[in-house]
Scaffold this active site. Structure first.
Site, mmCIF file in Angstrom:
data_model
loop_
_atom_site.group_PDB
_atom_site.id
_atom_site.type_symbol
_atom_site.label_atom_id
_atom_site.label_comp_id
_atom_site.label_asym_id
_atom_site.label_seq_id
_atom_site.Cartn_x
_atom_site.Cartn_y
_atom_site.Cartn_z
ATOM 1 C CB SER A 68 8.458 1.111 -7.940
ATOM 2 O OG SER A 68 8.662 1.739 -9.152
ATOM 3 C CG HIS A 113 -0.232 8.937 -6.036
ATOM 4 N ND1 HIS A 113 0.461 8.213 -6.988
ATOM 5 C CD2 HIS A 113 -1.540 8.815 -6.367
ATOM 6 C CE1 HIS A 113 -0.410 7.695 -7.840
ATOM 7 N NE2 HIS A 113 -1.627 8.033 -7.481
ATOM 8 C CG HIS A 150 -4.657 7.175 -12.392
ATOM 9 N ND1 HIS A 150 -5.210 6.678 -11.242
ATOM 10 C CD2 HIS A 150 -5.688 7.639 -13.145
ATOM 11 C CE1 HIS A 150 -6.528 6.830 -11.313
ATOM 12 N NE2 HIS A 150 -6.845 7.402 -12.449
ATOM 13 N N GLY A 154 0.802 -1.214 0.000
ATOM 14 C CA GLY A 154 0.000 0.000 0.000
ATOM 15 C C GLY A 154 0.834 1.263 0.000
HETATM 16 N N1 SAH Z 1 -3.715 0.995 -10.341
HETATM 17 C C1 SAH Z 1 -4.478 0.625 -9.159
HETATM 18 C C2 SAH Z 1 -4.250 1.505 -7.958
HETATM 19 C C3 SAH Z 1 -2.831 1.585 -7.471
HETATM 20 S S1 SAH Z 1 -2.730 2.224 -5.837
HETATM 21 C C4 SAH Z 1 -5.964 0.553 -9.504
HETATM 22 O O1 SAH Z 1 -6.350 0.579 -10.678
HETATM 23 O O2 SAH Z 1 -6.784 0.448 -8.599
HETATM 24 C C5 SAH Z 1 -1.004 2.417 -5.670
HETATM 25 C C6 SAH Z 1 -0.233 1.135 -5.489
HETATM 26 O O3 SAH Z 1 1.150 1.474 -5.567
HETATM 27 C C7 SAH Z 1 -0.428 0.424 -4.136
HETATM 28 O O4 SAH Z 1 -0.883 -0.891 -4.358
HETATM 29 C C8 SAH Z 1 0.969 0.437 -3.495
HETATM 30 O O5 SAH Z 1 1.303 -0.774 -2.812
HETATM 31 C C9 SAH Z 1 1.872 0.639 -4.691
HETATM 32 N N2 SAH Z 1 3.136 1.302 -4.372
HETATM 33 C C10 SAH Z 1 3.310 2.507 -3.779
HETATM 34 N N3 SAH Z 1 4.606 2.815 -3.670
HETATM 35 C C11 SAH Z 1 5.286 1.772 -4.209
HETATM 36 C C12 SAH Z 1 6.679 1.483 -4.381
HETATM 37 N N4 SAH Z 1 7.615 2.339 -4.000
HETATM 38 N N5 SAH Z 1 7.022 0.313 -4.949
HETATM 39 C C13 SAH Z 1 6.073 -0.564 -5.348
HETATM 40 N N6 SAH Z 1 4.738 -0.351 -5.214
HETATM 41 C C14 SAH Z 1 4.362 0.806 -4.648
HETATM 42 MG MG MG Z 2 -4.438 6.123 -9.231
#
Ligand code: SAH
Ligand code: MG
Length: 214
Positions: free
Chosen positions: A127, A147, A172, A78
């Site tokens: 990531s 974000h 997004h 998350g």
């Molecule tokens: N695309 C999705 C929503 C993504 S929410 C939809 O359609 O509903 C953002 C996601 O990014 C979360 O699941 C979170 O675990 C992941 N996230 C945030 N920071 C991250 C990072 N540094 N490395 C990997 N995943 C990450």
């Molecule tokens: Mg989004």
């Protein structure tokens, strides 16, 4: 574009999956991914931020149609705004044994139910670390991960150089007006991409921006 769409079954599955992708933006994402697959040399697609796999259904469908792979990067713990006490927290996705969020089982269930397990490869981890060893050109990149300022900047720096000329970058939660939402996807990804002179804007749907690599 063509008016073509994903099948009703997959669309319903996407719309019933937990997540943050509105229907019209999911359709726009799908349109863009289908058009990139048709016009760009064979190269896989990659999504940063899958959560429970909602956006991944649209992108995975586009990948499957084109006979390409979609890599889905997420640590499944998350983002900040998904944690307890924040606006987008959901207690259903907390693992009772660890007390931490774990959306991976939900993501796996979604890919299974969508019959997309052959087209979608999950990369479970952080990531920036995945990006640091990535070398494969990408036909389509969707950034919807952390974000905050730093995660957004690192996603821009780590992944966008891999988009091939003619390939698409989808971002997004781009909110040029701070009254509409958080700024980092706009300030750390969208603006630098445009100012780099390497991307042109193709379309805008809600908070989704599609850019093409020049
Ligand atoms: N695309 C999705 C929503 C993504 S929410 C939809 O359609 O509903 C953002 C996601 O990014 C979360 O699941 C979170 O675990 C992941 N996230 C945030 N920071 C991250 C990072 N540094 N490395 C990997 N995943 C990450
Ligand atoms: Mg989004």
């Amino acid at each position: 574009m063509t008016g073509a769409r994903m099948s009703t079954a997959r669309r319903e599955l996407a719309l019933s999956t937990k997540g943050f992708m509105p229907a019209d933006e999911g359709e726009a994402l799908w349109d863009a991914a289908v058009s990139a697959a048709a016009s760009v040399a064979r190269a896989p697609m990659l999504e940063v931020g899958s959560y429970c796999g909602r956006s991944t259904v649209w992108l995975g469908d586009a990948a499957e149609r084109a006979g390409r792979l979609l890599f889905a990067v997420d640590h499944h713990r998350g983002s900040e705004e998904n944690q307890a006490g924040w606006e987008h927290h959901d207690t259903d996705v907390v693992d009772p044994l660890t007390g931490k969020m774990d959306t991976l089982p939900f993501f796996r269930r979604t890919m299974h139910d969508a019959t997309l397990e052959a087209a979608v490869i999950a990369l479970v981890g952080r990531s920036p670390q995945a990006a640091s060893v990535w070398t494969t050109p990408l036909s389509f990149l969707f950034i919807d991960g952390g974000h905050g300022e730093e995660p957004a900047r690192l996603d821009y720096e780590g992944w966008t150089p891999h988009v091939v000329p003619g390939g698409l970058l989808a971002i997004h939660d781009v909110f040029p007006d701070p009254a509409d939402g958080g700024r980092p996807p706009y300030e750390q990804i969208y603006v630098p991409a445009i100012e780099s002179g390497q991307f042109d804007e193709v379309s805008v749907t809600g908070s989704l921006r599609i850019l093409r690599r020049i």
